[in-house]
Design a protein around this motif. Structure first.
Motif, mmCIF file in Angstrom:
data_model
loop_
_atom_site.group_PDB
_atom_site.id
_atom_site.type_symbol
_atom_site.label_atom_id
_atom_site.label_comp_id
_atom_site.label_asym_id
_atom_site.label_seq_id
_atom_site.Cartn_x
_atom_site.Cartn_y
_atom_site.Cartn_z
ATOM 1 N N THR A 1 0.832 -1.196 0.000
ATOM 2 C CA THR A 1 0.000 0.000 0.000
ATOM 3 C C THR A 1 0.869 1.249 0.000
ATOM 4 O O THR A 1 1.951 1.271 0.591
ATOM 5 C CB THR A 1 -0.928 0.033 1.225
ATOM 6 O OG1 THR A 1 -0.137 0.047 2.426
ATOM 7 C CG2 THR A 1 -1.844 -1.176 1.248
ATOM 8 N N GLY B 1 1.026 5.689 -1.827
ATOM 9 C CA GLY B 1 0.619 6.639 -2.838
ATOM 10 C C GLY B 1 1.372 6.466 -4.131
ATOM 11 O O GLY B 1 2.065 5.460 -4.363
ATOM 12 N N ASP B 2 1.264 7.474 -4.986
ATOM 13 C CA ASP B 2 1.866 7.353 -6.314
ATOM 14 C C ASP B 2 3.383 7.241 -6.237
ATOM 15 O O ASP B 2 3.992 6.500 -7.012
ATOM 16 C CB ASP B 2 1.466 8.562 -7.162
ATOM 17 C CG ASP B 2 1.776 8.366 -8.630
ATOM 18 O OD1 ASP B 2 1.056 7.608 -9.295
ATOM 19 O OD2 ASP B 2 2.753 8.970 -9.108
ATOM 20 N N ASP C 1 -3.182 2.209 -3.733
ATOM 21 C CA ASP C 1 -3.506 3.194 -2.711
ATOM 22 C C ASP C 1 -4.905 2.907 -2.189
ATOM 23 O O ASP C 1 -5.889 3.103 -2.912
ATOM 24 C CB ASP C 1 -3.435 4.601 -3.318
ATOM 25 C CG ASP C 1 -3.486 5.689 -2.267
ATOM 26 O OD1 ASP C 1 -3.954 5.408 -1.150
ATOM 27 O OD2 ASP C 1 -3.061 6.817 -2.560
ATOM 28 N N SER D 1 -2.331 13.760 0.942
ATOM 29 C CA SER D 1 -2.061 12.912 2.105
ATOM 30 C C SER D 1 -2.952 13.296 3.275
ATOM 31 O O SER D 1 -3.452 12.437 4.005
ATOM 32 C CB SER D 1 -0.586 13.026 2.498
ATOM 33 O OG SER D 1 0.251 12.543 1.469
#
Length: 791
Positions: A427, A429-430, A533, A573
């Motif tokens: 898991t 973010g980009d 994500d 975030s």
């Protein structure tokens, strides 16, 4: 406190970088903040004028959306986008048959692969249990389950034997799995269903005309109902509900015209058809099944007098399946079902003898009803995941020591987890995509056949850039291309992918059917990594595969510690944890443009895309995307695309509203959106240039599968990123917002984000208080019966 209009000349004059408090317009150094005034009360609705008022919007679930009243419905929310694509896909199958013999297209190959997988699943299901004989009433387990649920609802204690489960057998080391035979390739299947004969279409047209239904529905109805469609419609007019876009009230009017006095609300045929229709609507909202009380309540709202009899009829005719799931405390908490009081199950030794073990009897139970298609896909996915977990050879982890020694941080954690386990969840973010890229590089260094699959062509391109030279030999593919066989390593003699490691990026976008086909196609001993994500919008199709796997805790989970960079990364975030923070954006990476009404929102969006963003940042209109909550309304994708086309590529729209040079969004299959551009149009259809190559869309399918693509919904934009994004939030969009929607929309811009803000406090409220809409699924429960929780 009121705000003045933002001068249209440039982006530099927009407000500060915080969506919660829009800034007073002025110079770039202007830091005064103010709250935008509310949109007028008569702000345009997100529904088009030609769409009937929504009725029983919560009939099935919070996430269910209604379909339009016309034959080719215009979906007004993101969840309905995929419903339109599905309608278009079904309508076009017949017309593609003639071209299929010449060359297998990607969309056709994908449909063929899906057909093969469903046939295989049905065969496996038939081996497990005999089907209920057609035309009979419920008996045995299904009848006992329904009786038990009625007893619980009435406050009585259900028969103990109904929900008792046998003691689980002690776990033994998994034997070497025996692979079931698979077809060699998807291409060997039939490409598409044959087109309905002209006589059949004409017969259906006569029936539709006699019942007052639009004759234009004839080809689609004949294709959906198959052979004997004319006779079937005459015998059971409510079969018209199987045609995408038709609603119960429309089918009722059709039935009254055909049956006359014999038409009644308590007709068994009507109850059965409405039951199936509700389950199909639930699937459009993301559910793979519905709890029985939810389904019966929705039937009541559809004027079905005896809801339980309607469900029993659907089950007896094989239109749906019934399940009972014993929930553990984790599942009970997730579904909102409390533990039953202990006294309900402590009635002495006699009950213990009849009902089995106290542990099983005290667990809460839910009874679910679902369509066979999704229920079997979910069971097949659980079986395949258990095989992946159990089939990895223990000695295979030794060869990974050389590559794990030099890694650090969460990359090292991911490498170690993959070395010792068949299934791993990752898991982040980009920016965290660099970690799966390092994993893929390491695996290929070890000589393993490793491939990464992304949801969109843009995702494939961005991930390939992380790999550098190693991406040139087919290491990165798209999920549709991998399933269709047009990308990737191909399949072995058993029909399995010829690979040792599959890394699936954008895992939250996987629906249950695509996931089942992918995992079932893995060879024994292969490793599977799902990376994504968890805060983004879930899949457009039924299921919540990635979220269910995280909840089941059936395998190692590696959480990336790599943050997304820059002001946009900081803002997104915060949204992910329910906070809409003010962010410093010295380079105007984030700009807030307050508006008061929908017309102003459209005007400001066109200015930003066409003038302000290109002038301030050097980002062309082709590199900018506008994102809005829905397709309809005064500031939906239709209105925005019309305004942007007039400014950026004006033309008469000679071919179904399109002109050469138009930016488009093409949906070759439900849940997929491929960006492209119109090249030309001729007798064959609309010629498109898409990321995966040229596409020709037949004339009759253009309206259903092609839209203008300057403005998209967040669901359509998921899995892709652009240098700049303009998120449009008109005053009437507040109810459509949720934390995952805002997170997904705000995260589509890499260098710049503009927010056309007209929803006042609805935006911070959505971020703080509106999580993802719940979906009813069975995957987590099914996995816990086959795979022990990971430590």
């Amino acid at each position: 406190m009121s705000t003045e209009s933002v001068p249209p000349e440039s982006t530099e004059n927009a407000g500060p970088a915080t969506p919660e408090a829009a800034g007073e317009p002025g110079t770039p150094d202007d830091t005064a903040t103010a709250q935008p005034e509310p949109a007028p009360a008569d702000s345009a609705s997100t529904n088009d004028d030609d769409t009937p008022p929504a009725r029983d919007a919560e009939d099935v679930s919070e996430g269910e959306e209604t379909l339009s009243a016309d034959a080719n419905p215009s979906a007004e929310s993101e969840e309905e986008t995929e419903a339109e694509a599905e309608a278009g896909t079904e309508a076009g199958k017949a017309d593609e048959a003639a071209e299929a013999a010449a060359q297998l297209s990607e969309a056709q190959a994908e449909l063929a692969a899906q057909k093969l997988e469903r046939e295989r699943i049905e065969r496996r299901r038939a081996e497990k249990a005999e089907p209920i004989a057609s035309g009979t009433k419920l008996s045995g387990k299904a009848a006992d389950l329904l009786a038990a649920v009625r007893a619980v609802e009435g406050g009585a204690k259900p028969p103990a034997a109904v929900f008792a489960e046998p003691a689980p057998a002690p776990r033994r080391p998994a034997p070497e799995p025996v692979r079931r035979h698979r077809p060699a390739t998807p291409e060997s299947a039939a490409v598409a269903a044959p087109a309905p004969a002209a006589e059949a279409v004409e017969g259906v047209r006569r029936v539709l005309s006699g019942g007052g239904a639009p004759e234009a529905l004839a080809p689609q109805t004949a294709a959906v109902l198959g052979e004997g469609a004319e006779d079937l419609l005459r015998e059971d007019p409510w079969q018209l509900l199987r045609v995408p876009g038709v609603r119960p009230e429309q089918a009722d009017g059709f039935a009254r015209a055909l049956l006359g006095p014999q038409c009644a609300p308590d007709d068994e045929r009507r109850g059965r058809a409405v039951t199936v229709w509700l389950l199909e609507q639930a699937a459009l909202a993301g559910h793979t099944a519905l709890e029985l009380p939810t389904l019966t309540a929705a039937l009541g709202r559809q004027a079905v007098p005896d809801a339980e009899a309607a469900v029993q009829s659907a089950l007896a005719e094989g239109e749906a399946l019934v399940f009972q799931d014993a929930l553990d405390p984790v599942d009970a908490a997730r579904t909102g079902r409390p533990e039953e009081p202990a006294e309900n199950h402590a009635n002495g030794a006699a009950d213990e003898e009849e009902g089995g073990e106290d542990g099983a009897e005290s667990r809460p139970v839910r009874v679910l009803v679902g369509l066979e298609r999704y229920a079997l896909a979910e069971e097949s996915l659980a079986d395949a995941l258990a095989r992946v977990v159990n089939s990895l050879a223990k000695e295979s982890s030794a060869r990974w020591e050389s590559v794990t020694a030099g890694a650090s941080g969460s990359t090292a954690e991911l490498l170690r987890a993959v070395a010792g386990h068949g299934l791993v969840l990752h898991t982040g973010g980009d920016a965290s995509r660099a970690e799966p890229a390092a994993l893929l590089t390491a695996a290929r260094t070890l000589g393993l056949r490793a491939v990464a699959a992304c949801h969109t062509p843009d995702g494939r391109q961005r991930f390939a850039a992380l790999l550098g030279e190693r991406a040139e030999d087919g290491a990165v593919v798209t999920v549709p291309g991998l399933l269709a066989g047009t990308e990737g390593p191909g399949r072995d003699a058993d029909g399995a992918f010829a690979l040792d490691l599959l890394v699936l990026l954008d895992a939250p976008q996987l629906d249950v059917e695509s996931a089942a086909m992918l995992v079932e196609s893995l060879p024994d001993g292969a490793r599977l990594v799902l990376s994504g994500d968890p805060a983004v919008l879930w899949s457009a199709g039924p299921g919540r595969v990635f979220a269910d796997l995280l909840a089941a805790r059936a395998c190692p989970q590696v959480a990336s510690r790599t943050p997304d960079p820059g002001p946009i990364g900081e803002l997104v975030s915060g949204v992910g944890i329910g906070e809409l923070n003010q962010v410093d954006a010295p380079g105007k990476e984030i700009v807030i443009v307050p508006v008061r009404e929908a017309g102003e929102a459209v005007h400001r969006t066109v200015q930003l895309v066409a003038d302000s963003v290109p002038r301030a940042f050097g980002i062309t209109p082709e590199e900018t995307v506008a994102i809005t909550p829905g397709h309809g309304g005064a500031a939906g994708t239709r209105a925005l695309n019309a305004a942007l086309k007039e400014r950026l590529n004006p033309g008469p729209g000679r071919f179904g509203g399109f002109d050469p040079g138009d930016r488009i969004a093409y949906s070759p299959a439900p849940g997929r959106t491929v960006p492209g551009r119109v090249v030309t149009a001729d007798a064959e259809g609309l010629h498109l240039s898409c990321a995966d190559g040229p596409v020709v869309v037949p004339r009759e399918r253009v309206e259903q599968v092609v839209r203008h693509g300057w403005a998209l919904t967040a669901h359509q934009a998921a899995g892709s990123r652009w240098p700049a994004a303009v998120v449009v939030l008109p005053g009437d969009a507040g109810q459509a917002l949720s934390r995952p929607w805002v997170y997904t929309a705000f995260g589509r811009g890499e260098r710049h984000l503009s927010v056309v803000h007209g929803v006042e406090q609805a935006l911070p409220k959505a971020v703080a208080e509106v999580p993802a809409k719940p979906r009813t699924t069975r995957l987590a429960v099914l996995l816990r019966t086959q795979v022990p929780a990971a430590e």
